[in-house]
Enzyme design. Structure first.
Site, PDB file in Angstrom:
ATOM      1  N   GLU A   1       0.819  -1.205   0.000  1.00 25.15           N
ATOM      2  CA  GLU A   1       0.000   0.000   0.000  1.00 25.15           C
ATOM      3  C   GLU A   1       0.856   1.261   0.000  1.00 25.15           C
ATOM      4  OE1 GLU A   1      -2.783   0.152   3.168  1.00 25.15           O
ATOM      5  OE2 GLU A   1      -3.959  -1.534   2.451  1.00 25.15           O
TER       6      GLU A   1
ATOM      7  N   GLY B   1     -16.181  23.854 -20.467  1.00 26.78           N
ATOM      8  CA  GLY B   1     -15.941  24.496 -19.174  1.00 26.78           C
ATOM      9  C   GLY B   1     -15.308  25.863 -19.259  1.00 26.78           C
TER      10      GLY B   1
END
Length: 1224
Positions: free
Chosen positions: A255, A390
């Site tokens: 991780e 946008g």
């Protein structure tokens, strides 16, 4: 937000034990209970089971809630106990809501009977060891909802990992099972999620944050699951709870390795919590962490452990929270409150200051605009992009507009605080102009479609320091309106798109469980267009998964949603008739096609086609992308625009044969099979492989008198077997077919007819492409009117014997007869003054081009000549007459000698002599360096088995490939002092010098190669530093790669060396020289002989730069990770021994922050690694050279050698001597 944790045994952990006393209390459970308590664990269990099945007592409910872990002993009579089922139901509820850990023990029962409620759990039994009650009996006595809850909880237990005690003489003893259970519980007890982390988790969730955490850690430490990797990728911050036993968990280390990679590559925020551990032990990997890593090193691959160590040590350099523990420390609740506060601050800092759904994902674009604001000479900023991209949202993010009034007089009256009434197109009043000159303003003009509107608003009269933002879909409007800079508003990244989509579809930043893959399909379709993401997400909100699946299936076959179409249609409506037709042609036929080819075809159909294409580009209706090697510009179009264009065509008529363009295989088959075509059809494009065996009638095209383009193609490059399959699809045809004279472009792969019809007049034909065709001859008559013809492609037409007279094709540019094996005669080419490309590769046995022994004397207008696989033995002096030639390909021909006159070709950029029996490259006239290969960039001479000498090579080649030239002894470059390397273009993707398996290279040649590559890197270093702030695609980042056989690193070029895969070096002091950049060149020795992949994926460099007071004892460290991709080389290479790799990349340009020391670790990755492939290739030796580049300007940049105290360190920290011994 992602979290990673595993921790110490500082706190007592509570265990709840659920069992049926009558079954196991006197044997197994009593021994298990004793063993658990013997370890100091507090164990809760119900000594007096409820007899009447009433509600779970408050005490038991609290006991379960207070416990961190429950053990379920599932015996044959377990389900007969109402109290056990009540406990179980509450336990599974805690698992769902609190992450409660549940460990089942299947005691003398079949786990499948638990999942399916079978065996004793379904029907009552009277033999174990007392009679039992089944779920069937419960259903007859208890409320239906209650039994339903019990059943759901009971069947869910089977999905959990646990132990199955079968009993019998072949099973292990129960004491061994008990030992395993206790050991596992203790291991789980070491996890902080049973104490600190569980409280932290609840505190974070109470703030309304989405928190990801791995509920069931991987047991073997393999690759991170896709779900966890995605969770880390979409999180904004990762909290790492580092405890004493954290490093013992392989899954935790996997991780953090992924988290730290994300930090380096995307600036991911990481917040460490040092839980009862000393941060210095994390930095130095000391204390319990050292023992954990020692154990990993004895079991795991060395490179894997080194990656874990690097990530782990890097965490120790980060600022976080240190919880010491002990009676003098603060309560953990105080720390949790502090951590939550810090996390909230960091989240606000990284872009959550606005709760507006509209602003998700625009942070990078907004920062780019802010940078433009800082530029003093940038007064007018244009925002350019397609509808829905946008632009308005981005402009409003810079300034909150009050109302939408666009009337100039009202605007100027408000601005000047007095009544202004101007009725002329421009502001003619000198007084008004002077008053405006004194005003410093910030103005946004939104959706401007006419440059006059910009002048009309008086933009050019605003005072010093004013900023004007103008949004438009038309680039030319911004250019004509005087924009100082134009910023292209591009689509969102995949992760930002997923977040914006999820905001509307799920009202959260990430997809809900079970919807991840479907969400990504919608995101892929939108290609980052915010409007499309918003509209689709809103429509899918709270819809069933079946609705989602139905919606995603119709995306490609249906027009865009109404709101999306409305935003896009206005741009189309603003085009003139020719431009609209070009748009529809591109939407239906030319998306993904080369720009050059598209312009050629459309120019034959419309006047002013090139202007029309440029207009579409300026209005963001199309865009241009490049192929991987940047050799071709490709026309591209957003999927929503493509679907809109096709919908416009479909709306022309409900009758298929009356639509202007056909592309759907069903519609094309209907028209051709049943002769439903009309004069309205202008173009047909279809993948023949999707239509089956279609028999063409001779007159099928007669009614299509306005048909301009035919594209009959096969979507995949065929194998030998597929060739036969494709031919079968077009068998049993008539000998000839009538074609309309209006045809401009005919593309028909596997053309099944022997001739083109004599009635067909190709006078309008611009291009003719009939690859793999069956024709024997093109046409019988001499067609003098071929003035429009630009291209003929007859690739692999194996029956073609003759090409007719082409005297009338005055503008013919390309003639491709590659692999036309039966071709016996070429027409005269002498008068074809426009012919630029001639391909005759493979026109060989038994007759044809193998008989061509001399280099052909052809017109000098060629820019590409392919004479591969011909019998030419010599490139004669005549070659110098081809002064326009840009590409010369002689692959696998019989060329042995090349005239030195070839060096005089000023336009030649590509030379391919792969597989030729050439002995040496021509010796050049060193007295005329300015005339030698002025434009040559690409030189490929792989597999020239007889080649011994490459002398006086141009020193500035972009791509030099000399693989498997095993006789090559000498390589030299023209005097490099006579050349300026400033011409090198930093935007070129990849510079290469590849000498794989050239084992006879002498030391002088290797020195020459090394000197040339270091000169190139030195020049590129300055240019790369000048474009330091630009973003690059990792696989397409500018880089330089050189390799050759050997196992030594030059002590002159790389004074800092190591005998393994890591080293440290001192950075030369900067003094008072001003700001500068560090550019690293690296040298590695490795043996890829046993690499199964015939491609190397890339070289990975992990390095740490330390400032004064940094290192393991301080906080002044920065960590970096660079990967130099080797994926641009499509040639498969089998390395036969050790090779030396010299590499550098724009990704290894670092702004100097007064660093004093640098530490490096290197890996070479095969292509298959990470997808079930091989391990890293071992780096045997390494070296690093530092280029110091002044920051002031590109022209002033200077390269300084490493000076002062130069030391090299081996991996164990011992100082090396810089020398290398020969590998045994």
């Amino acid at each position: 937000m992602a979290s990673s944790s595993s921790s110490s045994r500082q706190m007592k952990h509570q265990v709840f034990l659920s069992f049926r006393g009558e079954d196991t209390r006197l044997n197994f459970t009593s021994h298990l209970l004793k063993a658990l308590k013997g370890t100091g664990l507090n164990v809760f269990f119900d000594e007096e089971k409820l007899e009447k099945g009433e509600q779970l007592s408050r005490a038991l409910s609290q006991a379960i809630a207070a416990s961190n872990l429950s053990i379920l002993v599932l015996s044959k009579g377990y389900a007969s106990s109402k109290s056990c089922l009540g406990e179980l139901s509450h336990i599974m509820k805690c698992k769902k809501t609190q992450g409660h850990i549940v460990l089942p023990i299947f005691y003398y029962v079949d786990p499948s009977h638990v999942r399916h409620i079978g065996g004793t759990f379904k029907t009552s039994v009277a033999c174990w060891p007392t009679s039992t009650t089944s779920f069937g009996e419960h259903e007859s006595k208890r409320p239906v909802d209650e039994v339903k809850r019990w059943k759901a909880a009971f069947t869910e237990v089977r999905t959990l990992k646990g132990w199955h005690i079968e009993g019998g003489k072949f099973d292990r003893s129960e004491t061994k099972y008990i030992k395993d259970v206790v050991g596992y519980v203790l291991k789980k007890g070491e996890d902080t999620r049973l104490s600190f982390t569980s409280h932290l988790l609840e505190a974070l969730k109470s703030k309304g944050l989405d928190v990801f955490f791995d509920e069931e850690k991987l047991e073997r430490g393999e690759q991170l699951s896709d779900a966890l990797s995605r969770a880390i990728a979409v999180s904004n911050i990762s909290i790492i709870v580092l405890s004493a036993d954290y490093a013992s968990s392989k899954s935790c280390l996997v991780e953090i390795s992924d988290i730290m990679i994300r930090k380096r590559s995307h600036g991911h925020t990481v917040f460490p919590i040092f839980y009862h551990v000393d941060p210095s032990n994390v930095r130095k990997i000391g204390g319990s962490f050292e023992r954990s890593f020692d154990e990993h090193e004895s079991k795991q691959p060395t490179d894997t452990v080194q990656r874990w160590k690097s990530a782990f040590a890097e965490i120790g350099t980060l600022k976080g929270c240190h919880i010491k523990g002990g009676k003098f420390d603060r309560p953990e609740t105080d720390y949790i409150k502090e951590v939550v506060g810090d996390v909230m601050k960091k989240l606000r800092h990284i872009g959550f200051e606005s709760a507006s759904e509209e602003l998700v994902g625009i942070e990078n674009q907004k920062n780019a605009i802010l940078e433009l604001f800082k530029q003093k000479d940038c007064r007018v900023i244009g925002l350019w992009g397609m509808g829905g991209q946008g632009k308005t949202t981005l402009a409003e993010a810079e300034i909150k507009k009050q109302g939408k009034e666009s009337l100039r007089n009202k605007f100027l009256s408000e601005l000047l605080k007095s009544n202004v009434d101007i009725d002329t197109p421009s502001i003619g009043s000198t007084l008004t102009q002077e008053r405006l000159n004194k005003k410093k303003v910030l103005v946004v003009l939104d959706d401007v479609d006419d440059s006059d509107q910009i002048d009309y608003m008086g933009v050019k009269h605003f005072g010093y320091g004013s900023k004007t933002i103008i949004t438009s879909r038309d680039r030319q409007v911004l250019e004509s309106g005087g924009a100082d800079t134009i910023h292209e508003v591009k689509g969102l990244t995949e992760n930002d798109s997923l977040q914006l989509f999820s905001t509307f579809a799920f009202k959260q930043l990430n997809p809900a469980v079970g919807f991840q893959d479907l969400s990504r399909r919608f995101v892929l379709y939108t290609q980052g267009n915010p409007l499309a993401l918003k509209v689709l997400g809103s429509d899918l909100n709270k819809r069933s998964i079946n609705y989602w699946k139905s919606k995603v299936e119709k995306l490609k076959d249906c027009p865009p949603e109404k709101k999306i179409s409305e935003a896009l249609r206005s741009s189309y409506d603003g085009l003139d008739l020719v431009e609209q037709n070009i748009f529809l042609d591109i939407a239906c036929f030319f998306k993904g096609e080369p720009m050059k080819r598209t312009k050629l075809i459309l120019s034959g159909c419309y006047k002013g086609a090139e202007c029309g294409i440029n207009k579409l580009f300026d209005k963001c209706l199309i865009n241009v992308s490049s192929t991987l090697n940047f050799s071709l510009d490709i026309i591209d179009m957003h999927d929503t625009l493509e679907e809109m264009g096709k919908d416009i065509v479909c709306q022309e008529s409900k009758t298929v044969g009356k639509c202007s363009r056909l592309w759907n295989p069903k519609h094309v088959e209907e028209v051709l099979k049943y002769n439903k075509g009309t004069d309205r059809i202008q173009g047909i494009k279809v993948d023949i492989s999707r239509m089956g065996n279609l028999l063409f009638q001779p007159s099928v095209f007669e009614s299509l008198i306005n048909l301009r383009c035919i594209f009959f193609y096969f979507s995949l490059i065929p194998s030998r077997r597929e060739h036969e399959d494709y031919k079968w699809l077009l068998t049993n045809q008539v000998d000839i077919i009538s074609l309309p004279d209006a045809l401009r472009y005919l593309v028909w792969e596997y053309f099944p007819f022997k001739f083109l019809s004599s009635s067909f007049n190709p006078k309008n034909l611009v291009g003719l492409e009939l690859p793999y065709g069956s024709m024997e001859q093109l046409w019988n008559e001499v067609h003098l009117d071929l003035v429009h013809l630009r291209e003929i492609n007859l690739f692999s037409c194996k029956n073609l014997k003759k090409i007719p007279n082409l005297l009338g094709a005055l503008n013919l540019e390309t003639l491709d007869c590659e692999k036309c094996e039966s071709l016996v005669e070429l027409p005269s080419l002498a008068r074809l003054t426009s012919l630029k490309t001639l391909r005759l590769r493979g026109c060989c046995v038994p007759i044809g081009c193998r008989s061509l022994k001399k280099f052909p004397e052809i017109p000098n207008n060629f820019d590409e000549l392919d004479l591969s696989e011909t019998g030419i033995k010599e490139v004669s002096d005549f070659i110098e007459r081809l002064d326009r030639l840009q590409r010369l390909t002689l692959t696998n021909s019989t060329v042995k000698d090349v005239s030195s006159n070839i060096s005089k070709l000023k336009s030649l950029s590509f030379l391919n002599l792969i597989g030729c029996p050439i002995l040496k490259f021509p010796t050049l006239d060193v007295r005329l360096p300015s005339l030698r290969f002025k434009s040559l960039k690409y030189m490929h001479m792989d597999r020239c088995k007889s080649l011994k000498l490459l002398s006086e090579l141009p020193p500035y080649l972009l791509d030099l490939n000399v693989h498997d030239c095993r006789s090559l002894e000498k390589v030299s470059f023209a005097d490099q002092n006579l050349y300026q390397f400033d011409y090198l273009d930093a935007d070129d993707t990849c510079f290469t010098m590849l000498f794989c398996n050239c084992f006879k290279l002498n030391q002088e040649s290797i020195n020459n190669i090394e000197a040339n590559v270091m000169l190139k890197i030195g020049s590129l270093a300055k240019k790369w530093a000048a474009r330091y702030d630009r973003q690059s695609n990792p696989d397409g980042a500018p880089r330089l790669i050189c390799y050759f056989p050997g196992n030594k690193i030059s002590a002159n070029m790389f004074k800092c060396q190591s005998m393994n895969s890591s080293l440290s070096l001192k950075i030369a002091p900067n003094g008072d020289s001003g700001s500068r950049f560090l550019v690293f060149a690296i040298c590695l020795v490795a043996d890829p002989t046993h690499c199964l992949a015939l491609h190397l994926g890339g070289c990975i460099c992990e390095y740490q730069l330390t400032t004064a007071g940094g290192g393991n004892g301080g906080g002044g460290c920065e960590n970096f990770r660079s990967e130099i991709s080797l994926l641009s080389f499509f040639k498969r290479v089998k390395y036969m021994d050790y090779h030396v790799f010299i590499l550098s990349s724009i990704d290894m340009v670092i702004e100097d922050k007064n660093y004093e020391e640098a530490s490096f670790k290197f890996y070479i990755r095969p292509l298959g690694l990470g997808r079930g492939g091989e391990e890293y290739i071992k780096v045997e030796r390494c070296g690093v050279h530092v280029f110091y580049v002044d920051k002031k300007s590109d022209s002033d940049a200077t390269e300084k050698r490493v000076a002062g105290n130069k030391r090299s360190f081996s991996h164990d920290g011992e100082e090396g001597d810089g020398g290398l011994k020969r590998l045994k």
